[in-house]
Design an enzyme around this catalytic site. Structure first.
Site, short mmCIF file in Angstrom:
data_model
loop_
_atom_site.label_atom_id
_atom_site.label_comp_id
_atom_site.label_asym_id
_atom_site.label_seq_id
_atom_site.Cartn_x
_atom_site.Cartn_y
_atom_site.Cartn_z
N TYR A 31 26.19 -14.48 31.76
CA TYR A 31 26.74 -15.53 32.62
C TYR A 31 26.52 -15.14 34.08
O TYR A 31 26.75 -14.00 34.48
CB TYR A 31 28.24 -15.70 32.37
CG TYR A 31 28.87 -16.72 33.28
CD1 TYR A 31 29.08 -18.02 32.86
CD2 TYR A 31 29.21 -16.39 34.60
CE1 TYR A 31 29.63 -18.97 33.72
CE2 TYR A 31 29.74 -17.33 35.46
CZ TYR A 31 29.95 -18.61 35.01
OH TYR A 31 30.48 -19.55 35.86
N GLU A 83 25.92 -22.63 38.44
CA GLU A 83 26.25 -21.78 37.30
C GLU A 83 25.12 -21.77 36.29
O GLU A 83 24.59 -22.82 35.95
CB GLU A 83 27.53 -22.35 36.67
CG GLU A 83 27.98 -21.67 35.42
CD GLU A 83 29.16 -22.41 34.77
OE1 GLU A 83 30.30 -22.03 35.04
OE2 GLU A 83 28.92 -23.35 34.00
#
Ligand code: GDP
Ligand code: MN
Length: 389
Positions: free
Chosen positions: A109, A197
Protein backbone atom coordinates in the site's frame (compact mmCIF):
# COMPACT_ATOMS: atom_id res chain seq x y z
CA UNK A 1 -13.66 15.63 -7.18
CA UNK A 2 -13.19 11.95 -7.85
CA UNK A 3 -12.07 10.26 -11.06
CA UNK A 4 -12.14 6.69 -12.33
CA UNK A 5 -9.35 4.17 -11.84
CA UNK A 6 -8.41 4.20 -15.54
CA UNK A 7 -8.16 8.00 -15.50
CA UNK A 8 -6.04 7.87 -12.35
CA UNK A 9 -3.78 5.30 -13.99
CA UNK A 10 -3.28 7.59 -17.00
CA UNK A 11 -2.01 10.20 -14.57
CA UNK A 12 0.31 7.68 -12.90
CA UNK A 13 1.68 6.84 -16.33
CA UNK A 14 2.35 10.51 -16.98
CA UNK A 15 4.49 10.47 -13.84
CA UNK A 16 6.34 7.32 -14.97
CA UNK A 17 4.70 5.02 -12.42
CA UNK A 18 4.31 1.56 -14.03
CA UNK A 19 0.72 0.39 -14.64
CA UNK A 20 -0.62 -2.79 -16.31
CA UNK A 21 -1.40 -2.75 -20.03
CA UNK A 22 -5.09 -2.28 -20.63
CA UNK A 23 -8.01 -0.44 -22.21
CA UNK A 24 -11.48 0.73 -21.37
CA UNK A 25 -14.62 -0.77 -22.91
CA UNK A 26 -18.13 0.67 -22.89
CA UNK A 27 -19.92 -2.37 -24.33
CA UNK A 28 -19.43 -6.10 -24.98
CA UNK A 29 -18.28 -5.54 -28.54
CA UNK A 30 -15.46 -3.24 -27.42
CA UNK A 31 -14.56 -5.70 -24.65
CA UNK A 32 -14.13 -8.56 -27.13
CA UNK A 33 -12.06 -6.37 -29.41
CA UNK A 34 -9.68 -5.65 -26.52
CA UNK A 35 -9.50 -9.39 -25.78
CA UNK A 36 -8.63 -10.13 -29.42
CA UNK A 37 -5.93 -7.46 -29.41
CA UNK A 38 -4.38 -8.82 -26.22
CA UNK A 39 -4.43 -12.44 -27.52
CA UNK A 40 -3.79 -15.41 -25.36
CA UNK A 41 -3.38 -13.90 -21.93
CA UNK A 42 -5.69 -13.98 -18.96
CA UNK A 43 -7.12 -10.53 -18.27
CA UNK A 44 -8.60 -8.77 -15.28
CA UNK A 45 -11.93 -7.03 -15.77
CA UNK A 46 -12.67 -4.17 -13.40
CA UNK A 47 -15.87 -2.18 -13.00
CA UNK A 48 -15.12 1.54 -13.30
CA UNK A 49 -17.02 3.29 -10.51
CA UNK A 50 -16.12 6.02 -8.06
CA UNK A 51 -15.70 3.63 -5.18
CA UNK A 52 -13.22 1.30 -3.57
CA UNK A 53 -14.13 -2.17 -2.35
CA UNK A 54 -15.05 -3.34 -5.85
CA UNK A 55 -13.09 -6.57 -5.47
CA UNK A 56 -15.22 -7.70 -2.52
CA UNK A 57 -18.41 -6.60 -4.29
CA UNK A 58 -17.78 -8.77 -7.36
CA UNK A 59 -16.59 -5.91 -9.56
CA UNK A 60 -13.09 -7.30 -10.22
CA UNK A 61 -12.51 -10.68 -11.84
CA UNK A 62 -9.72 -12.62 -13.55
CA UNK A 63 -10.98 -13.89 -16.92
CA UNK A 64 -9.46 -16.79 -18.85
CA UNK A 65 -11.53 -17.11 -22.02
CA UNK A 66 -13.31 -15.03 -24.62
CA UNK A 67 -16.63 -16.65 -23.71
CA UNK A 68 -16.16 -15.89 -20.04
CA UNK A 69 -15.30 -12.28 -20.89
CA UNK A 70 -18.45 -11.95 -22.98
CA UNK A 71 -20.64 -13.21 -20.10
CA UNK A 72 -18.98 -11.12 -17.44
CA UNK A 73 -18.81 -7.92 -19.51
CA UNK A 74 -22.48 -8.18 -20.45
CA UNK A 75 -23.54 -8.73 -16.84
CA UNK A 76 -21.32 -5.94 -15.51
CA UNK A 77 -21.79 -3.09 -18.01
CA UNK A 78 -25.06 -1.34 -17.29
CA UNK A 79 -25.39 -2.85 -13.82
CA UNK A 80 -25.32 -1.12 -10.44
CA UNK A 81 -22.58 -2.08 -8.05
CA UNK A 82 -22.96 -1.93 -4.27
CA UNK A 83 -19.75 -1.75 -2.24
CA UNK A 84 -19.03 -0.98 1.39
CA UNK A 85 -18.40 2.60 0.28
CA UNK A 86 -21.34 3.28 -2.05
CA UNK A 87 -24.16 2.86 0.44
CA UNK A 88 -27.63 1.74 -0.59
CA UNK A 89 -27.82 3.65 -3.86
CA UNK A 90 -24.81 1.91 -5.41
CA UNK A 91 -22.92 3.22 -8.45
CA UNK A 92 -23.71 2.60 -12.12
CA UNK A 93 -21.12 0.69 -14.16
CA UNK A 94 -20.91 2.53 -17.49
CA UNK A 95 -17.52 1.15 -18.48
CA UNK A 96 -15.01 -1.51 -17.55
CA UNK A 97 -11.22 -1.61 -17.55
CA UNK A 98 -9.67 -4.69 -19.15
CA UNK A 99 -6.05 -5.28 -18.22
CA UNK A 100 -3.42 -7.99 -18.53
CA UNK A 101 -3.64 -10.15 -15.40
CA UNK A 102 -0.47 -10.18 -13.33
CA UNK A 103 1.01 -12.91 -11.18
CA UNK A 104 1.17 -11.26 -7.82
CA UNK A 105 3.85 -12.08 -5.27
CA UNK A 106 3.08 -9.33 -2.80
CA UNK A 107 0.53 -6.52 -2.42
CA UNK A 108 1.75 -3.27 -0.87
CA UNK A 109 0.00 0.00 0.00
CA UNK A 110 1.26 3.49 -0.85
CA UNK A 111 -0.69 6.70 -0.53
CA UNK A 112 -0.68 10.41 0.17
CA UNK A 113 -3.49 12.26 1.86
CA UNK A 114 -4.11 15.46 3.78
CA UNK A 115 -3.83 15.20 7.53
CA UNK A 116 -6.16 17.99 8.62
CA UNK A 117 -5.29 17.87 12.31
CA UNK A 118 -1.58 18.44 11.52
CA UNK A 119 -2.35 20.70 8.53
CA UNK A 120 0.01 18.84 6.24
CA UNK A 121 0.23 16.13 3.63
CA UNK A 122 1.12 12.71 4.95
CA UNK A 123 2.63 9.69 3.31
CA UNK A 124 1.13 6.34 4.23
CA UNK A 125 2.75 3.00 3.45
CA UNK A 126 2.22 -0.62 4.35
CA UNK A 127 3.73 -3.94 3.32
CA UNK A 128 0.26 -5.44 3.78
CA UNK A 129 -1.75 -3.76 1.02
CA UNK A 130 -4.78 -5.15 -0.76
CA UNK A 131 -8.47 -5.39 -0.08
CA UNK A 132 -8.01 -5.85 3.69
CA UNK A 133 -5.99 -2.66 4.30
CA UNK A 134 -8.72 -1.13 6.48
CA UNK A 135 -8.71 -4.25 8.68
CA UNK A 136 -4.90 -4.17 8.93
CA UNK A 137 -5.07 -0.50 9.95
CA UNK A 138 -7.61 -1.31 12.67
CA UNK A 139 -6.14 -4.55 14.01
CA UNK A 140 -2.44 -3.70 13.78
CA UNK A 141 -2.00 0.04 13.26
CA UNK A 142 1.79 -0.32 13.57
CA UNK A 143 1.80 -2.09 10.20
CA UNK A 144 0.55 1.06 8.51
CA UNK A 145 3.32 3.64 8.69
CA UNK A 146 2.47 7.33 8.49
CA UNK A 147 4.95 10.14 7.81
CA UNK A 148 3.85 13.76 8.03
CA UNK A 149 5.45 16.07 5.48
CA UNK A 150 6.54 19.60 6.26
CA UNK A 151 4.80 21.84 3.70
CA UNK A 152 7.87 24.05 3.32
CA UNK A 153 10.51 21.32 3.12
CA UNK A 154 8.46 18.87 1.07
CA UNK A 155 9.01 15.11 1.10
CA UNK A 156 12.65 14.35 1.94
CA UNK A 157 14.46 11.24 0.70
CA UNK A 158 15.38 10.12 4.20
CA UNK A 159 11.70 10.23 5.17
CA UNK A 160 10.76 8.05 2.22
CA UNK A 161 13.43 5.46 3.00
CA UNK A 162 12.74 5.47 6.73
CA UNK A 163 8.98 5.12 6.19
CA UNK A 164 9.34 2.23 3.77
CA UNK A 165 11.91 0.42 5.95
CA UNK A 166 9.56 0.79 8.94
CA UNK A 167 6.89 -1.13 7.03
CA UNK A 168 9.26 -4.09 6.86
CA UNK A 169 9.77 -3.86 3.09
CA UNK A 170 13.02 -5.44 1.96
CA UNK A 171 15.91 -3.03 1.51
CA UNK A 172 16.32 -4.27 -2.08
CA UNK A 173 12.94 -2.87 -3.17
CA UNK A 174 12.95 0.25 -1.03
CA UNK A 175 14.74 2.38 -3.64
CA UNK A 176 12.35 1.35 -6.41
CA UNK A 177 9.27 1.95 -4.25
CA UNK A 178 10.86 5.17 -3.05
CA UNK A 179 11.06 6.45 -6.62
CA UNK A 180 7.35 5.67 -7.03
CA UNK A 181 6.59 7.45 -3.74
CA UNK A 182 8.44 10.55 -4.94
CA UNK A 183 6.61 10.51 -8.28
CA UNK A 184 3.23 10.09 -6.54
CA UNK A 185 4.02 12.97 -4.19
CA UNK A 186 4.97 15.16 -7.16
CA UNK A 187 1.66 14.30 -8.81
CA UNK A 188 -0.21 15.05 -5.57
CA UNK A 189 1.33 18.53 -5.34
CA UNK A 190 1.21 19.46 -9.01
CA UNK A 191 -2.40 18.35 -9.50
CA UNK A 192 -3.73 19.68 -6.18
CA UNK A 193 -4.92 16.31 -4.93
CA UNK A 194 -6.65 15.55 -1.67
CA UNK A 195 -5.89 11.84 -1.98
CA UNK A 196 -3.54 9.80 -4.18
CA UNK A 197 -3.52 6.13 -3.33
CA UNK A 198 -2.10 2.99 -4.93
CA UNK A 199 -3.65 -0.10 -3.38
CA UNK A 200 -2.34 -2.55 -4.18
CA UNK A 201 1.07 -1.61 -5.44
CA UNK A 202 2.22 -5.11 -6.39
CA UNK A 203 5.48 -6.97 -6.72
CA UNK A 204 4.99 -9.53 -9.48
CA UNK A 205 6.51 -12.99 -9.73
CA UNK A 206 8.99 -11.44 -12.16
CA UNK A 207 9.87 -8.87 -9.48
CA UNK A 208 8.36 -5.97 -11.35
CA UNK A 209 6.59 -3.27 -9.39
CA UNK A 210 3.22 -2.23 -10.83
CA UNK A 211 0.35 0.00 -9.64
CA UNK A 212 -2.58 -2.40 -9.85
CA UNK A 213 -5.21 0.02 -8.59
CA UNK A 214 -5.29 3.79 -8.17
CA UNK A 215 -7.57 6.25 -6.49
CA UNK A 216 -7.03 9.99 -6.91
CA UNK A 217 -9.26 12.75 -5.53
CA UNK A 218 -8.82 16.46 -6.17
CA UNK A 219 -9.38 19.64 -4.23
CA UNK A 220 -12.50 21.17 -5.83
CA UNK A 221 -11.28 24.65 -4.99
CA UNK A 222 -8.16 24.15 -7.14
CA UNK A 223 -9.91 22.67 -10.17
CA UNK A 224 -9.91 26.03 -11.95
CA UNK A 225 -6.15 25.55 -12.31
CA UNK A 226 -6.61 22.16 -13.98
CA UNK A 227 -9.17 22.27 -16.78
CA UNK A 228 -7.82 18.95 -18.10
CA UNK A 229 -8.67 17.29 -14.80
CA UNK A 230 -11.98 19.10 -14.37
CA UNK A 231 -13.00 17.65 -17.75
CA UNK A 232 -12.64 14.11 -16.34
CA UNK A 233 -15.63 14.66 -14.06
CA UNK A 234 -18.25 11.93 -14.46
CA UNK A 235 -21.62 13.26 -13.32
CA UNK A 236 -23.17 9.78 -13.57
CA UNK A 237 -21.13 8.74 -10.57
CA UNK A 238 -22.36 11.58 -8.40
CA UNK A 239 -25.55 11.97 -6.43
CA UNK A 240 -28.01 13.64 -8.87
CA UNK A 241 -29.31 16.03 -6.20
CA UNK A 242 -25.75 17.13 -5.38
CA UNK A 243 -25.09 17.74 -9.08
CA UNK A 244 -28.31 19.77 -9.33
CA UNK A 245 -27.29 21.81 -6.26
CA UNK A 246 -23.92 22.80 -7.76
CA UNK A 247 -25.76 24.28 -10.76
CA UNK A 248 -27.30 26.85 -8.40
CA UNK A 249 -24.21 27.39 -6.25
CA UNK A 250 -25.83 25.66 -3.33
CA UNK A 251 -23.63 23.83 -0.87
CA UNK A 252 -25.52 20.54 -0.57
CA UNK A 253 -24.48 17.17 0.75
CA UNK A 254 -26.87 14.24 0.95
CA UNK A 255 -26.99 12.41 4.27
CA UNK A 256 -28.86 9.38 5.60
CA UNK A 257 -31.66 10.85 7.76
CA UNK A 258 -35.15 12.20 7.01
CA UNK A 259 -35.10 15.85 8.13
CA UNK A 260 -34.41 18.10 5.16
CA UNK A 261 -32.50 21.20 6.32
CA UNK A 262 -32.09 24.56 4.65
CA UNK A 263 -29.76 26.91 6.45
CA UNK A 264 -27.63 29.93 5.63
CA UNK A 265 -24.01 29.69 6.67
CA UNK A 266 -21.99 26.53 7.16
CA UNK A 267 -21.59 27.08 10.90
CA UNK A 268 -25.31 27.54 11.47
CA UNK A 269 -25.94 24.48 9.27
CA UNK A 270 -23.65 22.37 11.45
CA UNK A 271 -25.33 23.68 14.62
CA UNK A 272 -28.74 22.90 13.12
CA UNK A 273 -27.70 19.35 12.34
CA UNK A 274 -26.43 18.96 15.91
CA UNK A 275 -29.79 20.15 17.24
CA UNK A 276 -31.69 17.74 15.02
CA UNK A 277 -29.58 14.90 16.37
CA UNK A 278 -30.04 16.22 19.88
CA UNK A 279 -33.81 15.68 19.66
CA UNK A 280 -33.23 12.16 18.35
CA UNK A 281 -33.80 12.82 14.65
CA UNK A 282 -31.39 12.55 11.71
CA UNK A 283 -30.63 15.22 9.07
CA UNK A 284 -31.28 14.15 5.48
CA UNK A 285 -28.75 16.62 4.17
CA UNK A 286 -26.45 19.52 4.75
CA UNK A 287 -27.61 22.57 2.79
CA UNK A 288 -25.95 25.93 3.09
CA UNK A 289 -27.67 28.39 0.77
CA UNK A 290 -24.92 30.91 1.51
CA UNK A 291 -24.98 34.49 2.68
CA UNK A 292 -26.08 36.07 -0.59
CA UNK A 293 -28.85 33.65 -1.55
CA UNK A 294 -31.57 34.96 -3.85
CA UNK A 295 -35.20 33.87 -3.65
CA UNK A 296 -34.52 31.81 -6.79
CA UNK A 297 -31.76 29.92 -4.97
CA UNK A 298 -34.08 29.35 -2.01
CA UNK A 299 -36.68 27.95 -4.39
CA UNK A 300 -34.15 25.64 -6.06
CA UNK A 301 -32.85 24.51 -2.67
CA UNK A 302 -36.36 23.70 -1.51
CA UNK A 303 -36.98 21.82 -4.74
CA UNK A 304 -33.95 19.65 -4.05
CA UNK A 305 -35.13 18.92 -0.50
CA UNK A 306 -38.60 17.96 -1.70
CA UNK A 307 -37.31 15.68 -4.44
CA UNK A 308 -35.28 13.69 -1.92
CA UNK A 309 -37.56 10.73 -1.21
CA UNK A 310 -36.10 10.27 2.28
CA UNK A 311 -37.23 13.69 3.49
CA UNK A 312 -40.28 13.64 5.79
CA UNK A 313 -40.01 17.06 7.43
CA UNK A 314 -38.30 20.27 6.37
CA UNK A 315 -36.53 22.61 8.73
CA UNK A 316 -35.56 26.06 7.49
CA UNK A 317 -33.24 27.89 9.84
CA UNK A 318 -32.17 31.32 8.66
CA UNK A 319 -30.30 34.05 10.39
CA UNK A 320 -30.91 37.07 8.21
CA UNK A 321 -27.71 39.00 7.65
CA UNK A 322 -26.83 39.64 4.05
CA UNK A 323 -29.63 37.24 3.14
CA UNK A 324 -32.65 39.17 4.34
CA UNK A 325 -35.58 37.36 5.93
CA UNK A 326 -38.09 38.81 3.44
CA UNK A 327 -36.03 37.44 0.51
CA UNK A 328 -36.08 34.05 2.14
CA UNK A 329 -39.80 34.18 2.86
CA UNK A 330 -40.57 35.17 -0.74
CA UNK A 331 -38.48 32.27 -2.04
CA UNK A 332 -40.14 29.78 0.28
CA UNK A 333 -43.66 30.94 -0.52
CA UNK A 334 -43.05 30.88 -4.27
CA UNK A 335 -41.42 27.49 -4.12
CA UNK A 336 -44.22 26.06 -2.01
CA UNK A 337 -46.81 27.32 -4.51
CA UNK A 338 -44.98 25.73 -7.47
CA UNK A 339 -44.06 22.52 -5.72
CA UNK A 340 -47.19 21.41 -3.97
CA UNK A 341 -45.37 20.39 -0.80
CA UNK A 342 -47.14 17.86 1.36
CA UNK A 343 -44.74 17.61 4.24
CA UNK A 344 -44.55 19.81 7.32
CA UNK A 345 -42.24 22.82 7.08
CA UNK A 346 -40.83 24.35 10.23
CA UNK A 347 -39.23 27.75 9.94
CA UNK A 348 -37.03 29.65 12.32
CA UNK A 349 -36.27 33.18 11.18
CA UNK A 350 -34.23 35.85 12.89
CA UNK A 351 -32.32 38.95 11.83
CA UNK A 352 -32.62 41.57 9.13
CA UNK A 353 -36.22 42.28 8.03
CA UNK A 354 -37.56 39.49 10.20
CA UNK A 355 -40.95 41.21 10.71
CA UNK A 356 -41.39 41.60 6.96
CA UNK A 357 -40.39 37.96 6.48
CA UNK A 358 -42.92 36.73 9.04
CA UNK A 359 -45.63 38.90 7.47
CA UNK A 360 -44.98 37.37 4.03
CA UNK A 361 -45.15 33.86 5.46
CA UNK A 362 -48.32 34.57 7.46
CA UNK A 363 -50.03 36.20 4.46
CA UNK A 364 -49.31 33.33 2.11
CA UNK A 365 -52.10 31.04 3.35
CA UNK A 366 -49.62 28.17 3.12
CA UNK A 367 -49.09 26.06 6.19
CA UNK A 368 -45.80 26.63 7.97
CA UNK A 369 -44.94 26.19 11.59
CA UNK A 370 -42.91 29.15 12.76
CA UNK A 371 -40.59 28.51 15.69
CA UNK A 372 -39.35 31.22 18.00
CA UNK A 373 -35.83 29.88 18.38
CA UNK A 374 -33.60 27.01 17.28
CA UNK A 375 -34.43 24.82 20.27
CA UNK A 376 -38.15 25.13 19.65
CA UNK A 377 -37.61 24.48 15.95
CA UNK A 378 -35.82 21.22 16.69
CA UNK A 379 -38.57 20.14 19.10
CA UNK A 380 -41.22 20.86 16.48
CA UNK A 381 -39.28 18.74 14.01
CA UNK A 382 -39.28 15.84 16.46
CA UNK A 383 -42.99 16.35 17.09
CA UNK A 384 -43.82 16.41 13.37
CA UNK A 385 -41.87 13.18 12.88
CA UNK A 386 -43.76 11.51 15.75
CA UNK A 387 -47.12 12.53 14.26
CA UNK A 388 -46.14 11.18 10.85
CA UNK A 389 -44.81 8.00 12.47
P1 GDP B 1 -10.79 -2.61 -5.17
O1 GDP B 1 -11.35 -3.81 -4.49
O2 GDP B 1 -11.87 -1.67 -5.63
O3 GDP B 1 -9.76 -1.92 -4.36
O4 GDP B 1 -10.08 -3.13 -6.53
P2 GDP B 1 -8.56 -3.55 -6.84
O5 GDP B 1 -8.23 -3.07 -8.18
O6 GDP B 1 -7.64 -3.16 -5.76
O7 GDP B 1 -8.62 -5.13 -6.93
C1 GDP B 1 -8.95 -5.91 -5.80
C2 GDP B 1 -8.07 -7.14 -5.73
O8 GDP B 1 -8.19 -7.93 -6.91
C3 GDP B 1 -6.57 -6.84 -5.65
O9 GDP B 1 -6.17 -6.54 -4.33
C4 GDP B 1 -5.98 -8.13 -6.15
O10 GDP B 1 -5.86 -9.07 -5.09
C5 GDP B 1 -7.01 -8.64 -7.16
N1 GDP B 1 -6.49 -8.37 -8.51
C6 GDP B 1 -6.64 -7.25 -9.23
N2 GDP B 1 -5.94 -7.32 -10.39
C7 GDP B 1 -5.33 -8.54 -10.40
C8 GDP B 1 -4.43 -9.21 -11.28
O11 GDP B 1 -4.01 -8.74 -12.33
N3 GDP B 1 -4.02 -10.49 -10.93
C9 GDP B 1 -4.41 -11.06 -9.78
N4 GDP B 1 -3.97 -12.28 -9.49
N5 GDP B 1 -5.23 -10.44 -8.90
C10 GDP B 1 -5.68 -9.21 -9.19
MN1 MN C 1 -7.79 -1.38 -4.53
Amino acid sequence: MKIHEYQAKNLLKEYKIPIPKGSVARDVHESLKIWDDMTGIPVVVKAQVHSGGRGKAGGVRVINSREELKDYASSLIGSIIYTEQTGGDGKPVDCILIEEALDIKKELYLGFTIDRSHACISMIASAEGGVEIEKVALASPDRVVVQNIDPLLGLRDFQVIRTLLKTGMHIKIVRKIGAIANALYKLFIEKDCSLAEINPLVITEKDEIVALDAKINFDDNALFRHPDIASLRDYNQENPLEVEATRYNLNYIKLKGNVGCMVNGAGLAMATMDLIKFVGAEPANFLDVGGGATSKMIEEGLKILVSDRDVKVILINIFGGILRCDTLATGVVEAAQHLNIHMPIIIRLEGTNVEEGRRILAGSNLKFTVARDMGEAAEKVAEALRIRG
